[in-house]
Write a protein that holds these residues in place. Structure first.
Motif, PDB file in Angstrom:
ATOM      1  N   MET A 122       0.953  -1.254  -0.087  1.00  0.00           N
ATOM      2  CA  MET A 122      -0.044   0.059  -0.245  1.00  0.00           C
ATOM      3  C   MET A 122       0.908   1.086   0.075  1.00  0.00           C
ATOM      4  SD  MET A 122      -3.216   0.393   2.514  1.00  0.00           S
ATOM      5  CE  MET A 122      -4.019   1.823   2.628  1.00  0.00           C
ATOM      6  N   THR A 123       0.479   2.274  -0.653  1.00  0.00           N
ATOM      7  CA  THR A 123       1.106   3.656  -0.792  1.00  0.00           C
ATOM      8  C   THR A 123       0.403   4.616  -0.674  1.00  0.00           C
ATOM      9  OG1 THR A 123       2.587   2.581  -2.436  1.00  0.00           O
ATOM     10  CG2 THR A 123       2.595   5.009  -2.244  1.00  0.00           C
ATOM     11  N   ASP A 124       0.895   5.630   0.511  1.00  0.00           N
ATOM     12  CA  ASP A 124       0.169   6.686   0.864  1.00  0.00           C
ATOM     13  C   ASP A 124       0.899   8.094   0.394  1.00  0.00           C
ATOM     14  OD1 ASP A 124      -2.020   7.591   2.742  1.00  0.00           O
ATOM     15  OD2 ASP A 124      -0.521   8.301   3.809  1.00  0.00           O
ATOM     16  N   HIS A 125       0.019   8.760  -0.568  1.00  0.00           N
ATOM     17  CA  HIS A 125       0.499   9.883  -1.096  1.00  0.00           C
ATOM     18  C   HIS A 125      -0.451  11.149  -0.430  1.00  0.00           C
ATOM     19  CE1 HIS A 125       2.828   7.966  -4.131  1.00  0.00           C
ATOM     20  NE2 HIS A 125       1.749   7.144  -4.179  1.00  0.00           N
ATOM     21  N   HIS A 126       0.215  12.180  -0.044  1.00  0.00           N
ATOM     22  CA  HIS A 126      -0.579  13.290   0.192  1.00  0.00           C
ATOM     23  C   HIS A 126       0.214  14.549  -0.448  1.00  0.00           C
ATOM     24  CE1 HIS A 126      -2.548  11.733   3.914  1.00  0.00           C
ATOM     25  NE2 HIS A 126      -1.393  11.077   3.781  1.00  0.00           N
ATOM     26  N   THR A 127      -0.877  15.565  -0.751  1.00  0.00           N
ATOM     27  CA  THR A 127      -0.492  16.945  -1.499  1.00  0.00           C
ATOM     28  C   THR A 127      -0.783  17.881  -0.444  1.00  0.00           C
ATOM     29  OG1 THR A 127      -0.874  15.718  -3.655  1.00  0.00           O
ATOM     30  CG2 THR A 127      -0.637  18.299  -3.598  1.00  0.00           C
ATOM     31  N   TYR A 128      -0.040  18.642  -0.234  1.00  0.00           N
ATOM     32  CA  TYR A 128      -0.133  20.021   0.468  1.00  0.00           C
ATOM     33  C   TYR A 128       0.056  21.246  -0.487  1.00  0.00           C
ATOM     34  CZ  TYR A 128      -0.261  17.284   4.845  1.00  0.00           C
ATOM     35  OH  TYR A 128      -0.524  16.169   5.744  1.00  0.00           O
ATOM     36  N   GLY A 129      -0.279  22.170  -0.140  1.00  0.00           N
ATOM     37  CA  GLY A 129      -0.075  23.576  -0.910  1.00  0.00           C
ATOM     38  C   GLY A 129      -0.287  24.798   0.161  1.00  0.00           C
ATOM     39  N   THR A 130       0.387  25.862  -0.644  1.00  0.00           N
ATOM     40  CA  THR A 130       0.552  26.833   0.207  1.00  0.00           C
ATOM     41  C   THR A 130       0.555  28.141  -0.947  1.00  0.00           C
ATOM     42  OG1 THR A 130       1.631  28.473   1.682  1.00  0.00           O
ATOM     43  CG2 THR A 130       2.888  27.140   0.394  1.00  0.00           C
ATOM     44  N   GLY A 131      -0.049  29.159  -0.511  1.00  0.00           N
ATOM     45  CA  GLY A 131      -0.123  30.478  -1.402  1.00  0.00           C
ATOM     46  C   GLY A 131       0.636  31.573  -0.653  1.00  0.00           C
ATOM     47  N   VAL A 132       1.189  31.289   0.459  1.00  0.00           N
ATOM     48  CA  VAL A 132       1.946  32.394   1.424  1.00  0.00           C
ATOM     49  C   VAL A 132       3.462  32.018   1.405  1.00  0.00           C
ATOM     50  CG1 VAL A 132      -0.139  32.984   2.755  1.00  0.00           C
ATOM     51  CG2 VAL A 132       1.267  31.296   3.483  1.00  0.00           C
ATOM     52  N   HIS A 133       3.854  30.834   1.245  1.00  0.00           N
ATOM     53  CA  HIS A 133       5.442  30.437   1.079  1.00  0.00           C
ATOM     54  C   HIS A 133       5.885  30.089   0.098  1.00  0.00           C
ATOM     55  CE1 HIS A 133       4.856  30.377   5.707  1.00  0.00           C
ATOM     56  NE2 HIS A 133       4.149  29.339   5.675  1.00  0.00           N
ATOM     57  N   THR A 134       7.080  30.568  -0.203  1.00  0.00           N
ATOM     58  CA  THR A 134       7.698  30.167  -1.319  1.00  0.00           C
ATOM     59  C   THR A 134       8.425  28.769  -1.244  1.00  0.00           C
ATOM     60  OG1 THR A 134       9.882  31.081  -0.630  1.00  0.00           O
ATOM     61  CG2 THR A 134       8.452  32.447  -1.700  1.00  0.00           C
ATOM     62  N   ALA A 135       9.042  28.100  -2.160  1.00  0.00           N
ATOM     63  CA  ALA A 135       9.631  26.622  -2.046  1.00  0.00           C
ATOM     64  C   ALA A 135      10.609  26.848  -0.973  1.00  0.00           C
ATOM     65  CB  ALA A 135       9.909  26.223  -3.358  1.00  0.00           C
ATOM     66  N   GLY A 136      11.384  27.919  -1.052  1.00  0.00           N
ATOM     67  CA  GLY A 136      12.632  27.994  -0.258  1.00  0.00           C
ATOM     68  C   GLY A 136      12.023  28.176   1.279  1.00  0.00           C
ATOM     69  N   GLU A 137      10.984  28.940   1.460  1.00  0.00           N
ATOM     70  CA  GLU A 137      10.521  28.986   2.901  1.00  0.00           C
ATOM     71  C   GLU A 137      10.164  28.042   3.406  1.00  0.00           C
ATOM     72  OE1 GLU A 137       9.326  33.892   2.408  1.00  0.00           O
ATOM     73  OE2 GLU A 137       7.873  32.144   2.063  1.00  0.00           O
ATOM     74  N   LEU A 138       9.273  27.258   2.399  1.00  0.00           N
ATOM     75  CA  LEU A 138       8.665  25.986   2.894  1.00  0.00           C
ATOM     76  C   LEU A 138       9.619  24.940   3.292  1.00  0.00           C
ATOM     77  CD1 LEU A 138       5.923  24.949   3.601  1.00  0.00           C
ATOM     78  CD2 LEU A 138       5.710  23.852   1.220  1.00  0.00           C
ATOM     79  N   VAL A 139      10.730  24.679   2.519  1.00  0.00           N
ATOM     80  CA  VAL A 139      12.004  23.843   2.818  1.00  0.00           C
ATOM     81  C   VAL A 139      12.563  24.077   4.110  1.00  0.00           C
ATOM     82  CG1 VAL A 139      14.181  23.457   2.041  1.00  0.00           C
ATOM     83  CG2 VAL A 139      12.590  23.338   0.525  1.00  0.00           C
ATOM     84  N   ARG A 140      12.772  25.497   4.476  1.00  0.00           N
ATOM     85  CA  ARG A 140      13.161  25.775   5.829  1.00  0.00           C
ATOM     86  C   ARG A 140      12.265  25.489   6.892  1.00  0.00           C
ATOM     87  NH1 ARG A 140      14.989  30.067   2.838  1.00  0.00           N
ATOM     88  NH2 ARG A 140      13.251  31.470   3.371  1.00  0.00           N
ATOM     89  N   LEU A 141      10.946  25.869   6.751  1.00  0.00           N
ATOM     90  CA  LEU A 141       9.984  25.477   7.663  1.00  0.00           C
ATOM     91  C   LEU A 141       9.672  23.621   8.135  1.00  0.00           C
ATOM     92  CD1 LEU A 141       7.036  27.979   6.658  1.00  0.00           C
ATOM     93  CD2 LEU A 141       8.396  27.797   8.992  1.00  0.00           C
ATOM     94  N   VAL A 142       9.667  23.074   7.107  1.00  0.00           N
ATOM     95  CA  VAL A 142       9.505  21.693   6.924  1.00  0.00           C
ATOM     96  C   VAL A 142      10.733  21.131   7.609  1.00  0.00           C
ATOM     97  CG1 VAL A 142       9.056  19.685   5.696  1.00  0.00           C
ATOM     98  CG2 VAL A 142       7.583  21.633   5.313  1.00  0.00           C
ATOM     99  N   GLY A 143      11.778  21.595   7.160  1.00  0.00           N
ATOM    100  CA  GLY A 143      13.297  21.032   7.599  1.00  0.00           C
ATOM    101  C   GLY A 143      13.347  21.208   8.940  1.00  0.00           C
TER     102      GLY A 143
END
Length: 113
Positions: free
Chosen positions: A1-22
């Motif tokens: 079984m594989t579980d895929h999730h998609t999240y999105g944001t309109g307020v964070h750039t990819a770089g900002e999201l990398v830092r937040l999630v990291g």
């Protein structure tokens, strides 16, 4: 079984999201480049991965094509893939301000005999 999730944001750039999630998950992301996806960021999680990328498809400025056209407000996407549901990961991602859970897809993995 594989579980895929998609999240999105309109307020964070990819770089900002990398830092937040990291920071939130203790992950180190590696920047990758693809002709189709452009620049994206990849981190391994136990038995899976997290990818962060822009929603707009690179090189199609005139057409406005999106990876997730059903969510045009999401300028940055986070895609997670794991072999099974991980409620702890979901809760930690859900706690990031401005990051919205958009979709879940669960499927069985088939193996050829």
């Amino acid at each position: 079984m594989t579980d895929h999730h998609t999240y999105g944001t309109g307020v964070h750039t990819a770089g900002e999201l990398v830092r937040l999630v990291g920071d939130r998950l203790g992950l180190d992301f590696t920047e990758r480049e693809s002709d189709y996806r452009g620049l994206y960021h990849l981190a391994g999680i136990p038995n899976g991965r997290i990818e962060i990328q822009p929603n707009p498809i690179p090189g199609n400025d005139d057409e406005g094509d999106l990876y997730a056209p059903e969510h045009p407000e999401a300028q940055t996407l986070l895609l997670s893939t794991a072999p099974a549901a991980d409620p702890d990961l979901r809760a930690r991602l859900d706690s990031i301000e401005g990051l919205i859970h958009l979709d879940q897809e669960t499927g069985r993995t088939t193996t050829a005999l």
